[in-house]
Design a protein around this motif. Sequence first.
Motif, PDB file in Angstrom:
ATOM      1  N   THR A 154       0.756   0.517  -2.450  1.00  0.00           N
ATOM      2  CA  THR A 154       0.794  -0.951  -2.479  1.00  0.00           C
ATOM      3  C   THR A 154       0.174  -1.580  -1.232  1.00  0.00           C
ATOM      4  OG1 THR A 154       3.014  -0.998  -1.503  1.00  0.00           O
ATOM      5  CG2 THR A 154       2.881  -1.045  -3.913  1.00  0.00           C
ATOM      6  N   CYS A 155      -0.074  -0.791  -0.182  1.00  0.00           N
ATOM      7  CA  CYS A 155      -0.589  -1.363   1.075  1.00  0.00           C
ATOM      8  C   CYS A 155      -1.968  -0.820   1.454  1.00  0.00           C
ATOM      9  CB  CYS A 155       0.403  -1.097   2.217  1.00  0.00           C
ATOM     10  SG  CYS A 155       2.026  -1.867   1.999  1.00  0.00           S
ATOM     11  N   ASN A 199       1.007  -5.192  -2.272  1.00  0.00           N
ATOM     12  CA  ASN A 199       1.789  -5.884  -1.245  1.00  0.00           C
ATOM     13  C   ASN A 199       1.155  -7.250  -0.955  1.00  0.00           C
ATOM     14  OD1 ASN A 199       2.356  -6.615   1.733  1.00  0.00           O
ATOM     15  ND2 ASN A 199       3.840  -4.997   1.341  1.00  0.00           N
ATOM     16  N   PRO A 200       1.957  -8.311  -0.884  1.00  0.00           N
ATOM     17  CA  PRO A 200       1.404  -9.661  -0.660  1.00  0.00           C
ATOM     18  C   PRO A 200       0.551  -9.782   0.591  1.00  0.00           C
ATOM     19  CG  PRO A 200       3.710  -9.796  -1.294  1.00  0.00           C
ATOM     20  CD  PRO A 200       3.414  -8.351  -1.079  1.00  0.00           C
ATOM     21  N   LYS A 201       0.902  -9.028   1.648  1.00  0.00           N
ATOM     22  CA  LYS A 201       0.123  -9.109   2.883  1.00  0.00           C
ATOM     23  C   LYS A 201      -1.233  -8.409   2.723  1.00  0.00           C
ATOM     24  CE  LYS A 201       4.286  -9.476   5.699  1.00  0.00           C
ATOM     25  NZ  LYS A 201       5.215  -8.775   6.621  1.00  0.00           N
ATOM     26  N   SER A 202      -1.244  -7.313   1.984  1.00  0.00           N
ATOM     27  CA  SER A 202      -2.524  -6.664   1.673  1.00  0.00           C
ATOM     28  C   SER A 202      -3.381  -7.597   0.835  1.00  0.00           C
ATOM     29  CB  SER A 202      -2.297  -5.354   0.906  1.00  0.00           C
ATOM     30  OG  SER A 202      -1.739  -4.363   1.733  1.00  0.00           O
ATOM     31  N   ALA A 203      -2.748  -8.254  -0.147  1.00  0.00           N
ATOM     32  CA  ALA A 203      -3.470  -9.196  -1.006  1.00  0.00           C
ATOM     33  C   ALA A 203      -4.043 -10.353  -0.196  1.00  0.00           C
ATOM     34  CB  ALA A 203      -2.536  -9.728  -2.088  1.00  0.00           C
ATOM     35  N   GLN A 204      -3.275 -10.840   0.778  1.00  0.00           N
ATOM     36  CA  GLN A 204      -3.740 -11.950   1.617  1.00  0.00           C
ATOM     37  C   GLN A 204      -4.962 -11.545   2.427  1.00  0.00           C
ATOM     38  OE1 GLN A 204      -0.780 -13.734   4.228  1.00  0.00           O
ATOM     39  NE2 GLN A 204      -2.363 -14.504   5.616  1.00  0.00           N
TER      40      GLN A 204
END
Length: 205
Positions: A17-18, A55-60
């Motif tokens: 996910t990251c 992961n939302p931070k990876s997506a960002q």
Amino acid sequence: MTTRQKKKIVFVCTGNTCRSPMAQLLLRQRLKELKIKGFDVRSAGTAAKRGEVINPKSAQVLFENGIECAEFSSTKLSEKLLLDGFAVVCMTERQREYLMDLRWNALKKAGRSMDGVENNVYSFAEITGYEILDPYGKDVDCYRYVFGLLAAGMPTLIEKLRLKENGWEEKPKAAKKSNPTRKTEGGTTKKSSPKRTSAKTAKTE
């Protein structure tokens, strides 16, 4: 060329996910920019839960760098992916050791010998000289740092895995030839034929 015929490159981390999704989508982008085809770039996790979102931070961080990831879904590493992959690239040396054991057991289970079977498991450090540590639980700046490491390593990965030689480069489409036209006395338009030169009158330069 179908997806089944393409050579599989699989990035592996723990949860998928990251780190490995960023590596997957980065390499896809680089190969597209270089017009290199013939590869199916994927990612998986040794302890992943199937179907989880990135992961939302990876997506960002991917979004900040112009990379779309809305359709991503996590995958657990399978024996088939491990054995059939053209290259399996994990994030750390420890993961590589674990995957080498998995590969050995999978080969035995399939009744195949290690003799004559080329190793397809690499660590990111083996290729680029540095590992990609897990940013999970850290702030978004850590994810940006990890993305930067992955991005910086892609040219070396493409070179050392010989992706240009093992894939094929997309050739630019040939421009369509236009047929010149000429107007007749009556105003109608006809295609003009190229002038033919007699072999007797042709001059050499």
